[in-house]
Design an enzyme around this catalytic site. Structure first.
Site, mmCIF file in Angstrom:
data_model
loop_
_atom_site.group_PDB
_atom_site.id
_atom_site.type_symbol
_atom_site.label_atom_id
_atom_site.label_comp_id
_atom_site.label_asym_id
_atom_site.label_seq_id
_atom_site.Cartn_x
_atom_site.Cartn_y
_atom_site.Cartn_z
ATOM 1 C CG ASP A 132 55.836 -33.278 12.819
ATOM 2 O OD1 ASP A 132 56.802 -33.076 12.071
ATOM 3 O OD2 ASP A 132 55.830 -34.158 13.690
ATOM 4 C CB CYS A 186 74.078 -22.277 20.261
ATOM 5 S SG CYS A 186 72.531 -23.139 19.901
ATOM 6 C CB CYS A 192 72.539 -30.334 22.530
ATOM 7 S SG CYS A 192 73.287 -29.263 21.272
ATOM 8 C CB CYS A 196 74.359 -37.390 21.362
ATOM 9 S SG CYS A 196 73.570 -38.599 20.261
ATOM 10 C CB CYS A 239 66.566 -40.072 22.807
ATOM 11 S SG CYS A 239 68.026 -39.599 23.770
ATOM 12 C CB CYS A 242 70.143 -33.381 22.280
ATOM 13 S SG CYS A 242 68.677 -33.666 21.259
#
Length: 370
Positions: A132, A186, A192, A196, A239, A242
């Site tokens: 990452d 999905c 999700c 938000c 956060c 989602c």
């Protein structure tokens, strides 16, 4: 004994990884087009390094021409309680699940290095480890490897692990047989997108980071726009909305790695205590945590927004000293938080004491808005 995929899987699990897959097509033209659109729309905000390194992100071989395959691994960090439930405690701050203990970069890198060394010894191939921090688009790579698929929120989702897992990668010169890519599961769900708080998704599979609370509280160093402050609630670092709402989390399980389990003192930290942190105390509290990289000033800015949303005037005595904090970004949000909590008389007394000595234009603007 000759190298086998079964041996790789067994060794990966022995190192604490919950899933391991292989990709051979390291570049994806379609993903390159999506990255160009993301950057062209300005959705990366102040994360200029994404534009600076776009060529290497689109074509991993530009970073390492000899790379032929990628071993992509997952480490589960599933919480043992519903992350959304913490949002109801307005006098406390909510920290994203992934940051409730040790920095995952350090945890994953150790296991990846050991696995890579073993792999290099077994195959004679060269290896490079990524977690990452390099310009490697790990989520699309993980999707091509079959680790999961990028959901409508652009994060990776797994049928085995749900939403709660970290990704690490080993690029290698070995030519490995790839796994099948995972298809999108999905369906018609858009939970999700709907949850938000700041409407950060202009469309399915597209994110405008400039509106994302994770970006605003972690990456963005400036004054957070008024339109985002109330929707932030008491989210002070990241956060999870989602991720937490995804139905595929019914297959998730709690983290087994002790260093990824939440620290008790960070599950519901009192805003009154966080607002009193100076730089030394901030560094001590978050030693070994990814939060430390954000810095005290940005973190206190976030805590002040949470305080302003708390509806708790008892926080005013701890907010008031921050009106003269050395950092303008802190002073500005101290003004906003005071204005949210104070009655008219107290707010006017603060204004008369502080506004005339304020030199920063952004802070003066906050006083003018009061």
């Amino acid at each position: 004994m000759a190298f086998t995929r079964e041996a790789l899987n067994a060794r990966a699990r022995a190192e604490g990884f919950d899933d391991v897959r292989v990709a051979r097509d390291l570049g994806d033209p379609a993903q390159g087009e999506r990255l160009h659109q993301f950057l062209g729309d300005g959705h990366h905000g102040t994360m200029t390094w994404l534009d600076d390194t776009k060529d290497r992100r689109i074509h991993p071989q530009a970073m390492w021409a000899e790379a032929k395959s990628a071993i992509v691994l997952a480490v589960n960090y599933g919480p043992d309680a519903d992350p959304l439930a913490r949002l109801a405690r307005k006098d406390t701050g909510v920290i994203s699940v992934y940051a409730l203990n040790r920095d995952y970069h350090d945890i994953l890198k150790g296991g990846l290095k050991r696995l890579a060394q073993w792999f290099a010894h077994e195959t004679g191939a060269d290896v490079k480890v990524f977690v990452d921090t390099a310009p490697l688009m790990e989520k699309p790579l993980a999707a091509r490897a079959g680790l999961g698929w990028q959901g409508k929120h652009t994060n990776l989702v797994s049928r085995r692990l749900g939403s709660w897992f970290f990704i690490g990668s080993i690029l290698t010169t070995a030519d490995l047989a790839p796994d099948e890519p995972e298809s999108d599961h999905c369906g018609s769900c858009q939970a999700c997108l709907d949850i938000c708080p700041t409407h950060a998704f202009p469309a399915s599979y597209r994110l405008d980071a400039r509106r994302c609370i994770s970006y605003l509280t972690i990456e963005y160093a400036g004054h957070i726009a008024p339109e985002f402050r109330v929707p932030m609630g008491n989210r002070i670092y990241g956060c999870d909305d989602c991720l937490a709402v995804c139905p595929w989390n019914k297959f998730a399980h709690t983290a087994s790695e002790a260093k990824l389990k939440a620290r008790d003192d960070l599950m519901a930290p009192a805003l009154s205590e966080l607002l009193a942190l100076d730089d030394a105390k901030f560094r001590t509290l978050f030693s070994g945590s990814p939060i430390k990289r954000t810095g005290r000033d940005r973190f206190i800015r976030n805590c002040l927004i949470a305080a302003g949303n708390s509806g708790d005037p008892s926080l005013l005595p701890v907010i008031e000293p921050l009106l003269s904090d050395p950092a303008p970004v802190v002073r500005a949000m101290a003004v906003w938080a005071s204005r949210q909590l104070a009655d008219a008389q107290y707010a006017q007394s603060l204004r008369s004491r502080f506004v005339e000595t304020e030199l920063d234009a952004d802070v003066r603007a906050e006083w003018s808005a009061a």
